[in-house]
Design a protein around this motif. Sequence first.
Motif, PDB file in Angstrom:
ATOM      1  N   UNK A   2       0.821  -1.208   0.000  1.00  0.00           N
ATOM      2  CA  UNK A   2       0.000   0.000   0.000  1.00  0.00           C
ATOM      3  C   UNK A   2       0.858   1.263   0.000  1.00  0.00           C
ATOM      4  N   UNK A   3       1.907   1.273   0.826  1.00  0.00           N
ATOM      5  CA  UNK A   3       2.772   2.455   0.904  1.00  0.00           C
ATOM      6  C   UNK A   3       3.611   2.610  -0.352  1.00  0.00           C
ATOM      7  N   UNK A   4       4.065   1.505  -0.909  1.00  0.00           N
ATOM      8  CA  UNK A   4       4.808   1.591  -2.159  1.00  0.00           C
ATOM      9  C   UNK A   4       3.900   2.094  -3.283  1.00  0.00           C
ATOM     10  N   UNK A   5       2.620   1.721  -3.238  1.00  0.00           N
ATOM     11  CA  UNK A   5       1.665   2.249  -4.211  1.00  0.00           C
ATOM     12  C   UNK A   5       1.509   3.749  -4.052  1.00  0.00           C
ATOM     13  N   UNK A   6       1.521   4.211  -2.802  1.00  0.00           N
ATOM     14  CA  UNK A   6       1.397   5.636  -2.532  1.00  0.00           C
ATOM     15  C   UNK A   6       2.519   6.434  -3.185  1.00  0.00           C
ATOM     16  N   UNK A   7       3.730   5.875  -3.181  1.00  0.00           N
ATOM     17  CA  UNK A   7       4.884   6.588  -3.748  1.00  0.00           C
ATOM     18  C   UNK A   7       5.228   6.116  -5.161  1.00  0.00           C
ATOM     19  N   UNK A   8       4.384   5.247  -5.723  1.00  0.00           N
ATOM     20  CA  UNK A   8       4.573   4.828  -7.105  1.00  0.00           C
ATOM     21  C   UNK A   8       5.602   3.743  -7.329  1.00  0.00           C
ATOM     22  N   UNK A   9       5.878   2.938  -6.305  1.00  0.00           N
ATOM     23  CA  UNK A   9       6.916   1.907  -6.421  1.00  0.00           C
ATOM     24  C   UNK A   9       6.374   0.495  -6.211  1.00  0.00           C
ATOM     25  N   UNK A  10       5.067   0.306  -6.294  1.00  0.00           N
ATOM     26  CA  UNK A  10       4.486  -0.991  -5.948  1.00  0.00           C
ATOM     27  C   UNK A  10       5.010  -2.137  -6.805  1.00  0.00           C
ATOM     28  N   UNK A  11       5.395  -1.861  -8.047  1.00  0.00           N
ATOM     29  CA  UNK A  11       5.866  -2.948  -8.914  1.00  0.00           C
ATOM     30  C   UNK A  11       7.234  -3.486  -8.486  1.00  0.00           C
ATOM     31  N   UNK A  12       7.889  -2.783  -7.571  1.00  0.00           N
ATOM     32  CA  UNK A  12       9.212  -3.215  -7.101  1.00  0.00           C
ATOM     33  C   UNK A  12       9.143  -3.958  -5.768  1.00  0.00           C
ATOM     34  N   UNK A  13       7.951  -4.347  -5.337  1.00  0.00           N
ATOM     35  CA  UNK A  13       7.756  -4.931  -4.009  1.00  0.00           C
ATOM     36  C   UNK A  13       8.789  -6.010  -3.676  1.00  0.00           C
ATOM     37  N   UNK A  14       9.004  -6.936  -4.592  1.00  0.00           N
ATOM     38  CA  UNK A  14       9.898  -8.062  -4.322  1.00  0.00           C
ATOM     39  C   UNK A  14      11.266  -7.912  -4.983  1.00  0.00           C
ATOM     40  N   UNK A  15      11.540  -6.739  -5.499  1.00  0.00           N
ATOM     41  CA  UNK A  15      12.815  -6.493  -6.172  1.00  0.00           C
ATOM     42  C   UNK A  15      13.869  -5.987  -5.181  1.00  0.00           C
ATOM     43  N   UNK A  16      15.156  -6.114  -5.510  1.00  0.00           N
ATOM     44  CA  UNK A  16      16.208  -5.544  -4.645  1.00  0.00           C
ATOM     45  C   UNK A  16      16.263  -4.033  -4.817  1.00  0.00           C
ATOM     46  N   UNK A  17      16.700  -3.300  -3.795  1.00  0.00           N
ATOM     47  CA  UNK A  17      16.807  -1.840  -3.907  1.00  0.00           C
ATOM     48  C   UNK A  17      17.714  -1.398  -5.047  1.00  0.00           C
ATOM     49  N   UNK A  18      18.630  -2.259  -5.462  1.00  0.00           N
ATOM     50  CA  UNK A  18      19.544  -1.909  -6.560  1.00  0.00           C
ATOM     51  C   UNK A  18      18.797  -1.689  -7.866  1.00  0.00           C
ATOM     52  N   UNK A  19      17.556  -2.159  -7.949  1.00  0.00           N
ATOM     53  CA  UNK A  19      16.768  -1.967  -9.166  1.00  0.00           C
ATOM     54  C   UNK A  19      16.143  -0.574  -9.236  1.00  0.00           C
TER      55      UNK A  19
END
Length: 258
Positions: free
Chosen positions: A135-152
Motif C-alpha cells: 500500500x505504501x509503495x503504491x502511494x509513492x509509485x513503487x508498488x511494482x518493485x515490491x519483491x525487487x532488490x533496492x539496486x533496481x
Amino acid sequence: MNAFLEVRDLRKTFGGLTAVDDVSFKLEKGQILGLVGPNGSGKSTMLNLLSGVYAADGGSVSLNGRSLAGLAPNAIASAGLARTFQNLQIFHGLSVGENVSVGRSCRMRSSVLGSVFGTSFARREEADARDQAFSLLSLVGLERYLDEPPSSLSYGQRRLLELARALASSPSVLMLDEPCAGLSQGEADELAVLIRRLGESGIGVIVIEHNMRFVMGLVDHIVALNFGRKIAEGDPRSIRENEAVIAAYLGRKRHAAH
C-alpha cells in the motif's frame, strides 16, 4: 489550535560549540513546516534531537502532550515521530518491500521466537506488514518493485522508498532531511504533491531542504536558524522578505531571495 509537537528552549552543545541554542517552535496537526538555514545552522542537529539520535542538554520536546525527553529513537518512533535521512539508509540485503516493513517493526508485537517458529500471530503480522508495504509503495509509485532488490531503483526512487519506510511506522509527525537531494525538478514537484497529501491526511511534516523553490511552494510555516539560533519565524512570504534570513541564509542581496 493546540500545538501537536512542541519544542521549548531546546539546546545542544558539542564541547565548546553550541549547535542548537534555546530554540522553540510548535507544529500543528497537518501543518508542513520548513526548517531552513545555511550549512552549520543547526538544522540536522535539531532533527537528531527530535528523533533521539542526540540527547538534549536543555529544553523539552512533547508530542500530543507526552514528553519525549530521554526516550531512545525506537521509543520516539513508537510515540509517533518518524524521519528520513539526508544520506540514504537502505538495507541492500532486503527486498524493497522488506525495507518498508522494517519501518513497521516498532508497531509489531510478535517476538523474535514467534517469527522464527512461525506462530499464527507472527504470520498474521508478517502478512499485514507485506500488505502495508504494498500500500505504501503504491502511494509513492513503487508498488511494482515490491519483491525487487533496492539496486533496481534509481536514486530518486530510493528516496521515495525511504519515505515509504518512514510512513510504515504510522507517524503523527514525519521529518524529512533534504528530501530533494539528487532529484530533478520534476521529481521534486511530484514529491511536493505527495507531501501535501500527507499533510491533508493529518500528518505534521517538518522539512529540511536547501531547494528554496521547493520549500517556498510547499510549506505553511518556516523556522529559520543561523549559528544554532532561531533568527526568524513566519509564513513563506514574510520569511522571503526577512532581512536577517536574506543576510544569513542566502548571503546575497535582497533580489537573490526572489
